[in-house]
Design an enzyme around this catalytic site. Structure first.
Site, short mmCIF file in Angstrom:
data_model
loop_
_atom_site.label_atom_id
_atom_site.label_comp_id
_atom_site.label_asym_id
_atom_site.label_seq_id
_atom_site.Cartn_x
_atom_site.Cartn_y
_atom_site.Cartn_z
N CYS A 2 0.45 -1.48 -0.36
CA CYS A 2 -0.08 0.48 -0.14
C CYS A 2 1.06 1.29 -0.31
CB CYS A 2 -1.27 0.15 1.72
SG CYS A 2 -1.86 -1.37 1.43
N ARG A 27 4.02 0.06 -6.57
CA ARG A 27 3.85 -0.79 -5.27
C ARG A 27 3.01 -1.90 -4.72
NH1 ARG A 27 6.92 2.34 -0.26
NH2 ARG A 27 4.96 1.53 1.13
N TRP A 74 -3.13 -2.51 -0.84
CA TRP A 74 -3.04 -3.65 -2.07
C TRP A 74 -3.97 -5.01 -0.98
CZ3 TRP A 74 0.89 -8.35 0.51
CH2 TRP A 74 0.22 -8.77 -1.15
N ASN A 99 -1.05 1.79 6.38
CA ASN A 99 -0.16 0.47 5.76
C ASN A 99 -0.36 -0.64 6.87
OD1 ASN A 99 -0.59 1.78 3.94
ND2 ASN A 99 2.24 2.75 3.39
N GLY A 100 0.43 -1.75 6.96
CA GLY A 100 0.58 -2.82 7.82
C GLY A 100 -1.19 -3.65 7.82
N GLU A 482 16.18 -17.77 -10.97
CA GLU A 482 15.78 -16.01 -10.76
C GLU A 482 15.28 -16.05 -11.97
OE1 GLU A 482 15.31 -11.64 -10.25
OE2 GLU A 482 15.37 -13.35 -8.75
N LYS A 486 11.24 -14.32 -12.73
CA LYS A 486 10.87 -13.59 -13.29
C LYS A 486 10.58 -13.38 -14.29
CE LYS A 486 13.44 -10.08 -11.83
NZ LYS A 486 12.91 -11.11 -10.65
N GLU A 489 6.77 -14.63 -12.53
CA GLU A 489 5.38 -12.95 -11.73
C GLU A 489 5.36 -11.93 -12.65
OE1 GLU A 489 9.09 -10.77 -8.18
OE2 GLU A 489 9.91 -10.87 -10.74
N HIS A 505 16.55 -36.49 -10.91
CA HIS A 505 15.35 -37.40 -10.28
C HIS A 505 14.05 -37.01 -9.84
CE1 HIS A 505 19.02 -38.31 -7.69
NE2 HIS A 505 19.61 -37.68 -8.69
N LYS A 604 5.64 -4.23 -4.81
CA LYS A 604 7.67 -3.81 -4.77
C LYS A 604 7.90 -4.51 -3.49
CE LYS A 604 11.28 -2.66 -6.93
NZ LYS A 604 12.07 -3.44 -7.43
#
Length: 609
Positions: A2, A27, A74, A99-100, A482, A486, A489, A505, A604
């Site tokens: 947020c 964000r 968010w 926020n939180g 990574e 990406k 995401e 395996h 973010k």
């Protein structure tokens, strides 16, 4: 996460708040809202979706005021909806943005319902606005009502609060979530980070945990956790409003991919004298700390965790320093045992990642004597709580999918390998070789960026794909991780990464013509083993995309497509091989038509658990 913006001024603050919200879009959010006080009345507009929708709402029905708060939400408690969007209002008397997460919101809600307060949302935030309104019935003014309220709150919060009971005062509080005050000329603003306020000021006060600020156009007073008036320094940001713009690029992510040569140069600048790393880059007392450590414990989340995994190979192979790496969110809950004289290394782009901060605090409780933060935000909580600090100097990173923050973290970690390795088995000859390679790194990245058109064409094969597999060995296994992160995401393709030696395996069962397999193949001592793994894929009809050192010969195979990467030394090759994977993910996402810079469901900076 947020985003909060607020302000009190002698002019209409709504345009400033809206510009701030736009600058906080990176964000991640699902709704937006704004509220102002005008003539003892709170006027509010909220809209599900993008800030642009809120802007259109205001164009059709404008509001104005000299004091106001705004928010991008968010969703945590309650689905994305207009009713759950901030600001929240109680009895047209108090408005709050938050926020939180308030952990005891259910208990507070029950008590408030008994006292006749009605709830119109599913959020934990609404208990705050009702508690403040309830406190105003007995407290002397808004500030005291806020102090009474936050004493009841359990959890993390950054708050912007205003009330018709004190219509010229904006109250700001923080505990566990970042909040800054922008200092103008006869006006003040609050925001989740400095990027939101750069068009109006470059002077900022960074609130500390448990701070409460009462702000008017005449000045501000800050109270600490003990309710004592304190002075917090004003810091001048070196960022400009243009620094967080897209320029001529279609997306922030693409801009930030292309900024990596400069970002790496800035990371290295001023940290060497006569080609020798200066340990004071980590702090004035860094040398004495490094003299006393026996091992490294890296704590990080997401992309930063992948950087830590690469660094573990470096620490142990190049310098023979024992190194452990752990996801920060797991570390604090598994009763870890820390070896004596361990250096705790935390990695975070924002420096506000809740799990990483909590893991650092847990490590200190367990007796860790030394801590070092690798971060991109100088005034962040992680920086303030660490003994030593080295900044990555990546500059603002707006795209949710990290690019230049990751590569500068890797470069910075290699600096730490050099500094610590001097006390172990890193030879002077190897140190000089690595230093020379680091200096040549920006040029190598520039060369890799020339592959963009080839990779863009390659991305077309992913238009109908739903799954992908990434393979790597050694230091390039975390790079494969990574790359997979990406792709998933920003294009929403399910992607997984495996050490190539693990194919037999289990993952080999997935291989078919519809499962592209992306392989990172630098010219190192694991190459022949990697080639065997690739042959196993090709023999089963798997479609291989191989990013390969340009000096290597490649046999013709209809199932294999090769992208030749400029030759690079093994020590820094993970940094270089990251770039083509970033470009591939970007172009696949553009082809898929996803929101590249603000992918669904993601934030973010993850400032809550």
């Amino acid at each position: 996460m947020c985003g909060i913006v607020g302000g009190v001024a002698q002019r209409n603050v709504v345009p400033i708040l809206m510009e701030g919200l736009k600058r906080l879009e990176y964000r991640g959010y699902d709704s937006a809202g704004v509220a102002v006080i005008n003539n003892q009345t709170i006027y509010r507009k909220r809209e599900l979706g993008k800030v642009k929708g809120l802007e259109q709402l205001l164009q059709a029905d404008p509001i104005s005021g000299n004091i106001g708060i705004a928010h991008t939400r968010w969703a945590t408690h309650g689905k994305p909806s207009t009713a759950n969007a901030h600001p929240h209002i109680c009895r047209n008397k108090v408005a709050v943005v938050h926020n939180g997460i308030i952990e005891n919101h259910e208990h507070l809600r029950s008590s408030l319902l008994e006292n006749g307060f009605e709830f119109t949302s599913e959020t934990d935030t609404e208990v705050i606005v009702h508690e403040i309104c309830h406190a105003l019935e007995s407290a002397d003014g808004l500030l005291n009502a806020v102090k009474l309220t936050i004493a009841k709150l359990e959890g993390a919060y950054a708050l912007g609060i205003m009330s018709t009971a004190d219509p010229n005062t904006l109250v700001a509080c923080r505990k566990g979530s970042p909040l800054v005050i922008g200092v103008g000329i006869g006006e003040y603003f609050i925001a989740s980070d400095v990027a939101a306020l750069l068009p109006v000021t470059q002077r900022f006060i960074f609130l500390e945990d448990d701070d409460i600020a009462a702000i008017t156009i005449d000045g501000l007073v800050i109270y600490d956790a003990n309710d004592k008036v304190v002075k917090r320094p004003i810091k001048v940001s070196q960022l400009t409003a243009d620094a967080v713009g897209k320029g001529d690029y279609r997306h922030y992510m693409l801009k930030e991919i292309y900024e990596q040569p400069l970002a790496i140069s800035q990371t290295l600048e001023g940290r060497f004298i006569h080609d020798r790393l200066q340990e004071s880059s980590f702090g004035y007392n860094a040398a004495s700390v490094f003299d006393n450590i026996k091992s490294i414990q890296i704590l990080a989340c997401g992309t930063s965790y992948h950087a830590g995994l690469v660094a573990r190979y470096w620490f142990e192979k190049l310098a023979r320093v024992p190194c452990n790496v752990e996801v920060a969110s797991e570390f604090r809950y598994r009763s870890p045992v820390l070896a004596a004289d361990t250096l705790i290394v935390t990695i975070s782009q924002s420096g506000e990642t809740a799990d990483t901060l909590a893991a650092l605090q847990e490590a200190k409780k367990l007796g860790a004597k030394y801590s070092l933060a690798i971060c991109n935000v100088p005034e962040s909580s992680l920086v303030r709580e660490s003994d030593l600090v080295i900044m990555t100097r990546a500059g603002p990173e707006i795209g949710v999918a990290s690019t230049k923050a990751f590569t500068t973290q890797l470069a910075t970690l290699m600096l730490l390998v050099i500094a610590v390795g001097r006390r172990f088995q890193l030879t002077e000859v190897l140190e000089q070789k690595i230093t020379s390679e680091l200096f040549g790194l920006p040029g190598k990245i520039e060369s890799v960026l020339q592959l963009d058109d080839q990779i863009k064409t390659l991305a077309e094969q992913f238009a109908e794909k739903q799954h992908a597999l990434f393979l790597g060995r050694g230091t390039h296994y975390p790079i494969a991780m990574e790359g997979a992160l990406k792709l998933k995401e920003i294009s929403y393709i399910h992607a997984e990464a495996y050490p190539a030696g693990e194919l037999k395996h289990g993952p080999l069962a997935l291989i078919d013509a519809d499962m592209p397999v992306i392989t990172v193949a630098p010219n190192n001592n694991l190459l022949e083993k990697l080639k065997s793994n690739m042959q196993e894929v090709s023999a089963r009809g798997g479609q291989l995309i191989v990013f390969m050192d340009e000096t290597l010969a490649s046999a013709h195979d209809d199932n294999v497509q090769i992208v030749k990467v400029p030759q690079v030394a093994n020590e820094i090759s993970p940094i270089v091989y990251t770039i083509p994977l970033q470009l591939l993910s970007y172009h696949v996402a553009v082809l898929k038509g996803t929101d590249v810079d603000q992918p669904r469901n993601l934030a973010k900076s993850v400032t809550v658990e």
